[in-house]
Design an enzyme around this catalytic site. Structure first.
Site, mmCIF file in Angstrom:
data_model
loop_
_atom_site.group_PDB
_atom_site.id
_atom_site.type_symbol
_atom_site.label_atom_id
_atom_site.label_comp_id
_atom_site.label_asym_id
_atom_site.label_seq_id
_atom_site.Cartn_x
_atom_site.Cartn_y
_atom_site.Cartn_z
ATOM 1 N N HIS A 1 -6.986 -4.587 -1.056
ATOM 2 C CA HIS A 1 -6.121 -6.004 -1.017
ATOM 3 C C HIS A 1 -6.375 -6.678 -2.223
ATOM 4 O O HIS A 1 -6.416 -8.053 -2.203
ATOM 5 C CB HIS A 1 -6.217 -6.480 0.151
ATOM 6 C CG HIS A 1 -5.879 -5.840 1.522
ATOM 7 N ND1 HIS A 1 -6.972 -5.030 2.138
ATOM 8 C CD2 HIS A 1 -4.973 -5.821 2.322
ATOM 9 C CE1 HIS A 1 -6.278 -4.720 3.238
ATOM 10 N NE2 HIS A 1 -5.149 -5.012 3.148
ATOM 11 N N HIS B 1 0.834 -1.347 -0.021
ATOM 12 C CA HIS B 1 0.028 -0.052 -0.090
ATOM 13 C C HIS B 1 0.752 1.412 0.058
ATOM 14 O O HIS B 1 0.339 2.378 0.320
ATOM 15 C CB HIS B 1 -0.815 -0.018 1.284
ATOM 16 C CG HIS B 1 -1.445 -1.243 1.424
ATOM 17 N ND1 HIS B 1 -2.415 -1.604 0.548
ATOM 18 C CD2 HIS B 1 -1.587 -2.214 2.453
ATOM 19 C CE1 HIS B 1 -3.102 -2.882 0.930
ATOM 20 N NE2 HIS B 1 -2.500 -3.264 2.240
#
Ligand SMILES: Nc1ncnc2c1ncn2[C@@H]1O[C@H](COP(=O)(O)OP(=O)(O)O)[C@@H](O)[C@H]1O
Ligand SMILES: Nc1ncnc2c1ncn2[C@@H]1O[C@H](COP(=O)(O)OP(=O)(O)O)[C@@H](O)[C@H]1O
Ligand SMILES: [Mg+2]
Ligand SMILES: [Mg+2]
Ligand SMILES: [Mg+2]
Ligand SMILES: [Mg+2]
Lengths: 215, 333, 333, 215
Positions: free
Chosen positions: C219, C57
């Site tokens: 995700h 991320h």
């Protein structure tokens, strides 16, 4: 037998139509050995020119070509913008404020155009650029003039030679322009600018031929 | 083609609109012609620094407009050099009376359009100097060709000249610095995927799942050669080797290393590549004293990286550390 | 799978190595366990702010470690919550004696591992408070489910709590602010492409050339629904509508609008989307007084965007403007 | 007839082998309705456990299970790390420092494990999680014990029930874990955690059966 402003404007409009009709082809040629914008750029320029003609009506052949020149310079961008723009600017200058085009001034204008492209781009025949189409076109035009051709004949000779010249760029390894970054990989591809040059000259020739038969 | 756009023909203007509302205090943006200028510009008595080129390389150039960097940037259509009238407008908006430096990436289109704009500006009595950056070692140089492309080095050049102008250097001094930077910076890049130009709609080149392009530019041109995908250590070495040997960089040199994402390569991979690059430079006795890591000169969504190395002198280090306040680069303020 | 990596099983550690050499003055990075801490930490007497979660991320969370934001971040394996021992080590490195706030994104794994780490830290006599952020309006909330995901709001929460801690607020005060921020922030995202997790090797989901996933997380989970690709105006409205109606945001509200790239979406498109979002918020009488535009909480190379809106009060505005000096976010210093 | 530490360690190693053998299957199940790391995470944990066994040799069944618990907690991460870790921790506690496992303590350990998962994850049967596999497994184990089964028999019953329980997650809409974010779209997929639970119990059962025939 000369060609007045209306005939010249008609020829330039015909060129605009050709550019739009071949936009995708020119984009694809440039995508492969360049950055894929040649057709898009020329279309933007010639479409703006057609709009400009609705706002101002040139009163002389030279003025019409000059309007195209300034429009291309201010809207096309990339390499082709300044190159075609300068070419038209030089052509317009040689035409001055004559009321009509003659076979002689047509050849002179083509030669001036070539001079403008070379002055700005410093390319030579064999570098795989529009110069490879424009140079033989000027020579063929001069030859046709020598053998007494009229404007349509002069431009037809130029267009024929430009097409051969464009084809001749296929095997070449580019030494100028974006394609030169590919080195050997630029070979076996048609140069987009040479192709657009031959398309423009063919449009001029066809328009002049129509004009003649109409006259 | 999958893009978050409304219409390929308006993508640049639409994006400029969003940039304008995103940075109201920092930027003054016009779209006719398209120019991104310092909100507080022109700064009286300061040399103006202007650059520009085709769009699709964001944050270059507009993201570098602000205190300590560019006074104005000229975004052309995607991958298309801007036109002289737009460049002229940028020069006017950057002119604080001390002259304007034009930073031109070495592409025929950019060179020709900036050339014309410079003539027009000079005709208006604005003193203009132009420098052409050509740092891409992937391209073999020669006087008979278009020469090398301007790539990653452009970012560093804009920061350093912008800082020099900000501290009050004269046009000649800023131009001199620019020449020195250009002489000491080298770059090379590779691509894992091709970008898709909005008005084209298909990828600029086609790569198999196990192929990469080495020696690419920032306009979706294919690279100098197509090779099989390799582990990161090998990939990075393919960039450091030509860079190290070209200048050359060697023992004792103090270097700024810039690891750049071409747009689609995530930070996780970018930092990984940067670590390898620092090791490979250290192996040659080169000491990295400054770094820049991130997507700063991109090619739309292309996945890939480029490395840029600048051999530093004391003045360059000072100017690099000097305050900068732009949308994409900020420190010291 | 096309990535600039050596080995999927070492990608996080290899990347941390590169991040460490890229920011020697800013960060102190360990890999056993993996922790990214302030080089000058722990700051005596200051409340420590710690966050973490799976990697992939970036720049979240490590890119936000530094003055005015996080004291330490804990990067787990790609898309996998870190383990309690690593989190504990981060807490210890962040503890300046005034206690530590844990910012936990609402995922079962993160919640459970941070829970355990908090117990271990308390057992060592470190006072710890935890807040769980769950700002994703794409997920229907309910006490019987895992609830909403923590997404874009996390970035804003880390900035504001970090600023509060930096100015010397107590642990209770910082926790109170965090609760207020969480209550007033909402987000939603969409994806044009799927990310590819290194250890998986194939895209997390398969999308046709004309399909998008709306209501995605970070995700690679598919979204709430799959829809045909639309023009940007329509795409952005699919995010603004659920956000506006959820809190709800309305007439006269002062809002921080955060337009985020999921990683692979270039700035050209991101600014374009931001411009549309500001217009759609303005249409509801909401005034955007602060903005953040860029790739700040990503999902590897996924193409897509997320929008986050935070209803501001005066203190939040002050804390947002407060100095921050991290790898990914800096101003005021 | 009981089972000493070596037998328990053998069973745990067998479980590690199963996890490695099914790593890709668990990754793929999790890719579809989760984030694709379940198999990778469990493999990392169990492989570390096998290495840990080369460094320290547990002297009691409970100690062996506790070593697995702490290893999973510190290496697996995600949701499964704390859940399986707590499960093993609670199981180890019930085993205390007894020298050998009995059918009774086996069932008690399984029940404690389930208690641990529920205590941490708050999931109920029907939420589409590992609880859907572990709950029926515990009931079946207790029933087998009631009808006089030995350890292998108890674990075989648990494994059979866990497999059915895992299958039962396919039609369910997830209410816990990452799959819950998909809402309706989570239906018609096997839950990776329920699958890994049934795989682990099967490995224990097979190992115990071998152990029995060996004894
Ligand atoms: N130095 C040059 N001299 C003459 N023609 C050139 C030169 N450089 C490029 N060209 C011509 O311009 C064409 C490319 O035009 P275009 O794609 O519109 O610009 P750009 O390369 O900047 O994208 C080439 O195909 C070539 O024919
Ligand atoms: N609250 C919960 N209670 C019980 N089991 C759960 C819970 N949340 C998730 N799980 C189990 O964990 C599995 C996912 O594990 P894993 O993929 O390793 O973690 P993560 O979801 O964090 O990536 C799910 O398939 C489910 O069986
Ligand atoms: Mg081109
Ligand atoms: Mg171009
Ligand atoms: Mg996970
Ligand atoms: Mg998972």
């Amino acid at each position: 037998m000369g060609c007045r402003t209306d005939g010249v404007v008609a020829a330039l409009k015909a060129a605009a139509d050709t550019v739009v009709a071949h936009r995708d082809e020119l984009v694809e040629l440039d995508r492969v050995i360049g950055d894929g914008d040649h057709g898009e750029n020329l279309q933007r320029g010639f479409q703006t020119f057609v709009v400009a003609l609705t706002r101002s009506t040139p009163d002389k052949p030279g003025a019409a070509v000059k309007l195209l020149a300034t429009t291309l310079i201010s809207t096309v961008g990339g390499a082709a913008g300044p190159l075609y723009g300068t070419a038209c600017l030089r052509a317009a200058t040689t035409l001055g404020d004559a009321d009509e085009l003659t076979p002689e001034t047509t050849v002179a204008a083509l030669r001036a155009a070539l001079g403008g492209v070379v002055a700005r781009g410093k390319a030579e025949v064999g570098d795989k650029t529009m110069v490879d189409a424009l140079t033989p076109a000027v020579d063929a035009a001069a030859e046709a003039l020598g053998s007494g051709a009229d404007i349509a004949g002069v431009l037809a000779a130029a267009a024929d030679a430009a097409e051969k010249g464009a084809e001749s760029t296929v095997p070449l390894v580019a030494r100028k322009g974006r394609a030169s970054y590919l080195g050997e990989r630029s070979a076996n591809h048609l140069d987009p600018g040479a192709r657009s040059t031959s398309l423009l000259l063919r449009a001029f020739a066809d328009s002049a031929a129509k004009h003649r038969s109409a006259a | 083609m999958k893009k978050i756009i409304n219409d390929p023909s308006t993508v640049v203007v639409d994006s400029l609109h969003g940039m304008a509302v995103a940075h109201p205090d920092l930027l003054r943006i016009t779209t006719e012609p398209a120019v991104i200028a310092r909100a507080d510009g022109p700064v009286a008595g300061k040399v103006g620094v202007v650059s520009g080129g085709g769009s699709g390389h964001e944050p270059l150039h507009g993201g570098f407009v602000g205190l300590g960097m560019l006074d104005a940037a000229v975004p052309g259509a995607v991958f298309t050099s801007p036109t002289p009238d737009a460049i002229l407008s940028a020069i006017q908006q950057a002119n604080g009376g001390a002259g304007v430096l034009l930073i031109v990436k070495n592409y025929t289109g950019d060179v020709l359009n900036f050339e014309t704009a410079a003539e027009l500006a000079e005709a208006e009595g604005i003193s203009v100097r132009s420098v052409v950056i050509d740092d891409d070692v992937a391209v073999k140089d020669s006087t008979y060709t278009a020469g090398r492309r301007g790539v990653g080095g452009t970012v560093l050049l804009e920061k350093l000249t912008g800082a020099a102008a900000q501290r009050g250097d004269s046009l000649e001094a800023v131009e001199g610095l620019a020449t020195r930077v250009i002489a000491n910076v080298r770059s090379m890049g590779l691509a894992l995927t091709a970008p898709t130009v909005p008005h084209v709609g298909t990828p600029s080149f086609d790569l198999a799942d196990d192929e990469i392009e080495v020696g690419i530019g920032i306009h979706g041109e294919p690279g100098r050669e197509r090779l099989p995908l390799e582990p990161a250590d090998a990939l990075v070495a393919r960039l450091t080797e030509p860079i190290l040997t070209d200048l050359p960089f060697g023992d004792g040199d103090r270097v700024l290393l810039f690891t750049n994402s071409m747009g689609g390569t995530p930070l996780l991979e970018l930092y990984l590549a940067h670590g390898i690059a620092e090791r490979l430079f250290a192996d040659r006795g080169v000491s990295i004293v400054r770094r820049l890591v991130g997507p700063y000169i991109t090619s739309l969504e292309m996945q890939g990286i480029s490395l840029t190395a600048l051999k530093l002198d004391d003045e360059m280090v000072q100017l690099w550390d000097a305050p900068v306040l732009t949308a994409a680069l900020r420190w010291g303020v």
